[in-house]
Structure formats: C-alpha cells, structure tokens
Design an enzyme around this catalytic site. Structure first.
Site: not given
Length: 122
Positions: A38, A101, A108, A110
């Site tokens: 990220d 968010g 995807h 996280h």
C-alpha cells in the site's frame, strides 16, 4: 451481478497497476491476482491483494467466482509468513462502498500486521 463497464476499468488505478502502466511494489503475482504494498500504509505491513479481473466490490460476488475468491484468500497466509506476521497475528479488511472506506472501486483485500490492533476498528 454489478460489474464495471470497460470505461471504469480503463480508469481504475489497480487495473493500471495490473497492466504495468503504473509502477508499484509487487510482492506476489499469479495468473489471477496481484499483491502490492500500500502506498499509504496503516501498519508496518500493509499489502493489498487484488484480483486481476475488475470487480467493483463484494457486491459483485454471486457465487460464480468461488475458485477466484478462494485463490485470493489462499494468498493471505503465504504473504503473512513471507512478511513475518503469521505467528504474531494480522488483520484482513475488505471495504465495500464509500461509507465503509472504499476509495478504489476494484475489489481488494487489505492485509495488515506488524503492530497491535484494537477493536472496534473504526
């Protein structure tokens, strides 16, 4: 099933990373997914696991993607071990929609670790 049109995919930052049009630090790649670090990490380890097929969010999942979703989740333990967070613990997050968010509208996962987390998350 709500999938993006080709125009959305053409503008998608993750699609551009997958196509190697935007540089990114790739930590894993196979025929169906890519995992990248990220650019705005929220933990010492913050990796995004992205399917190569453009799905907007979890709302695009209708069951036909079973093998694809299993493959995405099978990448998580490999990366957790690779990054040294498997034994200490880690968190996975999938944001679906603006209020949750989600800022990039390409599904995807996280993978976060390397520090203690609290509950509730936010």
């Amino acid at each position: 099933m709500r999938r993006s049109d080709s125009m959305e995919a053409k503008e998608c930052v993750f699609c551009k990373i997958i196509e190697k049009k935007i540089p990114s630090k790739i930590v894993f790649e196979d025929e169906g997914a890519v995992a990248i670090e990220d650019v705005n990490p929220q933990a010492p380890v913050h990796i995004l696991i992205v399917p190569k097929r453009h799905l907007i969010s979890l709302l695009d999942i209708d069951g036909a993607e079973g093998d694809e979703i299993v493959r995405l989740f099978s990448i998580i333990p490999k990366l957790a071990r690779l990054k040294g967070i498997a034994e200490r613990g880690f968190r996975t997050v999938i944001n679906s929609g603006k209020e949750a968010g989600q800022t990039v509208f390409h599904l995807h996962i996280h993978l976060l670790g390397g520090r203690p987390f609290h509950w509730p998350p936010g």
